[in-house]
Design an enzyme around this catalytic site. Structure first.
Site, PDB file in Angstrom:
ATOM      1  N   ARG A   1       0.820  -1.223   0.000  1.00  0.00           N
ATOM      2  CA  ARG A   1       0.000   0.000   0.000  1.00  0.00           C
ATOM      3  C   ARG A   1       0.852   1.270   0.000  1.00  0.00           C
ATOM      4  O   ARG A   1       0.502   2.276   0.621  1.00  0.00           O
ATOM      5  CB  ARG A   1      -0.971   0.032   1.193  1.00  0.00           C
ATOM      6  CG  ARG A   1      -2.014  -1.038   1.174  1.00  0.00           C
ATOM      7  CD  ARG A   1      -2.908  -0.934  -0.062  1.00  0.00           C
ATOM      8  NE  ARG A   1      -3.854  -2.013  -0.038  1.00  0.00           N
ATOM      9  CZ  ARG A   1      -3.590  -3.235  -0.544  1.00  0.00           C
ATOM     10  NH1 ARG A   1      -2.437  -3.483  -1.158  1.00  0.00           N
ATOM     11  NH2 ARG A   1      -4.489  -4.187  -0.471  1.00  0.00           N
TER      12      ARG A   1
ATOM     13  N   SER B   1     -11.017  -0.203   2.695  1.00  0.00           N
ATOM     14  CA  SER B   1     -10.388  -0.407   4.009  1.00  0.00           C
ATOM     15  C   SER B   1      -9.907   0.933   4.550  1.00  0.00           C
ATOM     16  O   SER B   1      -9.175   1.644   3.862  1.00  0.00           O
ATOM     17  CB  SER B   1      -9.183  -1.335   3.882  1.00  0.00           C
ATOM     18  OG  SER B   1      -9.609  -2.584   3.386  1.00  0.00           O
TER      19      SER B   1
ATOM     20  N   GLU C   1      -5.366   4.029   5.619  1.00  0.00           N
ATOM     21  CA  GLU C   1      -4.954   3.725   4.243  1.00  0.00           C
ATOM     22  C   GLU C   1      -5.221   4.900   3.292  1.00  0.00           C
ATOM     23  O   GLU C   1      -4.397   5.194   2.427  1.00  0.00           O
ATOM     24  CB  GLU C   1      -5.686   2.471   3.755  1.00  0.00           C
ATOM     25  CG  GLU C   1      -5.278   2.087   2.343  1.00  0.00           C
ATOM     26  CD  GLU C   1      -5.968   0.829   1.848  1.00  0.00           C
ATOM     27  OE1 GLU C   1      -5.905  -0.197   2.542  1.00  0.00           O
ATOM     28  OE2 GLU C   1      -6.562   0.885   0.766  1.00  0.00           O
TER      29      GLU C   1
END
Ligand SMILES: Cc1cc2nc3c(=O)[nH]c(=O)nc-3n(C[C@H](O)[C@H](O)[C@H](O)COP(=O)(O)OP(=O)(O)OC[C@H]3O[C@@H](n4cnc5c(N)ncnc54)[C@H](O)[C@@H]3O)c2cc1C
Length: 360
Positions: free
Chosen positions: A173, A250, A352
């Site tokens: 990520r 998320s 995130e």
């Protein structure tokens, strides 16, 4: 250069020219001083060059949390479209994709063409140009595996260049592009394999859904259909009728712990059993954030104040359940979760999405 507030270019732009909420999947965020839509790479460069700082590049708005005060500058909407083959041989095809190309349209086209490499990334919202920013990944695949280069405009040097994948700093990520205002992604090159079959299925849940073993390959269309089914069941495919999808997907990344911290976590979870975990390189262990959140006392559907709630289908997604919630309400819920997980397990969760003009 069209000005989106005066001459919208998409239905979403047309529907909500004012607050940035209309340009985000969370449907929160205050107004911008100015919104400009760029329909090509050249227009993107011109728009960024012409605008006084601060400038926010915004595409699908599916990985941003924008503060209730909005953005005190120019928002440049990425609306460039186009996919072309730039190289091919007997076994592979390299496609160059404009930044504003909707990601799932690209995935669907590659599956239809018998080009393997993106099929497990089906159903992820947003634009192609944003995928290198956080090395988008799901169900055992990441874009870092197929990207060969990213064409960018460098806002510091004022130049255009192609950054080879090896220099993009791709990680879980993350990449050199995330949290940095320097680069505007203009297009992305993907090298895909000519094959009617998916890559080896790496994700146990996907293998189960396909009724195959981990490591097996399946027809591309089957992989795509199974991923879309799994994602829809978790509220991870945008659906205007489903408030569970009014989210950024998320909200927290899975924490990556060094061995000592992981051992300490196991001591603290002894009464609960071991958390789902994935060992990585250098002794690092990635741990399920969803599990930690759940065991810290936040079940699916857990409500916050002001119309926000944890998704009823996925513990990691924080949603604007009512459709009228504010970013502040969402961040208050996120802070409560983060602090309680830390108090219970000694692990700090990190967001995130990119937070714009707001903090956690
Ligand atoms: C329901 C749902 C499910 C999701 N599932 C996943 C998943 O499985 N895996 C995953 O990795 N992500 C997932 N996401 C997050 C998100 O979809 C991806 O990160 C997506 O790539 C973001 O694309 P976007 O165009 O919406 O980016 P935006 O939200 O518009 O922007 C995100 C960030 O990238 C920057 N940016 C965007 N375009 C450019 C550009 N051309 N140049 C420079 N900077 C740019 C923005 O400034 C911002 O900082 C999900 C989100 C939702 C809502």
């Amino acid at each position: 250069m069209p000005d989106a507030s005066a001459q919208p270019t998409t239905d979403a732009d047309r529907a909500m020219p004012g607050p940035l909420a209309g340009h985000t999947t969370l449907r929160t965020g205050g107004p911008a001083e100015r919104i400009v839509a760029a329909g090509s790479a050249d227009e993107l460069v011109q728009a960024v060059r012409a605008a006084a700082e601060p400038v926010l590049i915004l595409a699908g708005g599916s990985n941003v949390v924008i503060g209730d005060a909005g953005f005190p500058g120019t928002v440049v909407l990425v609306r460039s479209r186009g996919v072309r083959v730039i190289a091919e041989d007997a076994s592979s095809v390299t496609v160059r994709v404009d930044a504003g190309e909707p990601w799932d349209d690209l995935v669907a086209a590659t599956v239809a063409n018998g080009w393997s490499g993106l099929e497990c990334l089906s159903g992820i919202p947003g634009s192609t140009g944003a995928t290198p920013i956080q090395n988008v990944g799901a169900y055992g695949q990441e874009v870092a595996e197929t990207i060969t280069g990213v064409e960018v405009y460098d806002r510091v040097e004022g130049t255009r260049q192609v950054i080879p994948a090896a220099d993009c700093g791709f990680a879980y990520r993350g990449s050199i592009f995330k949290y940095v205002d320097r680069w505007v992604v203009l297009s992305v090159d993907f090298r895909l394999t000519r094959s009617p079959l998916s890559g080896p299925v790496r994700y146990a849940e996907l293998a189960r859904a396909l009724n195959v073993e981990v490591g097996d390959q399946v027809p591309l269309a089957d992989a795509r259909a199974a991923v879309l089914r799994l994602r829809a069941g978790k509220g991870m495919v945008l659906d205007a009728k489903d408030p569970d999808t009014r989210s950024v997907g998320s909200f927290f990344t899975n924490p990556v712990l060094d061995r000592a911290t992981y051992e300490q976590l196991l001591e603290r979870t002894a009464d609960l059993g071991d958390p789902p975990a994935w060992p990585g390189a250098d002794g690092l262990v990635k741990v399920s954030a969803a599990w930690l959140i759940d065991k810290a006392g936040f079940a699916k559907g857990h409500p916050g104040e002001g119309g926000v709630a944890i998704s009823s289908k996925h513990t990691l997604a924080l949603t604007n359940r009512s459709g009228t919630a504010h970013t502040d309400d969402l961040l208050t819920l996120a802070r409560t979760i983060r602090d309680q997980v830390h108090a219970r397990f000694g692990v700090t969760l990190h967001p995130e999405p990119v937070l714009i003009n707001c903090t956690l």
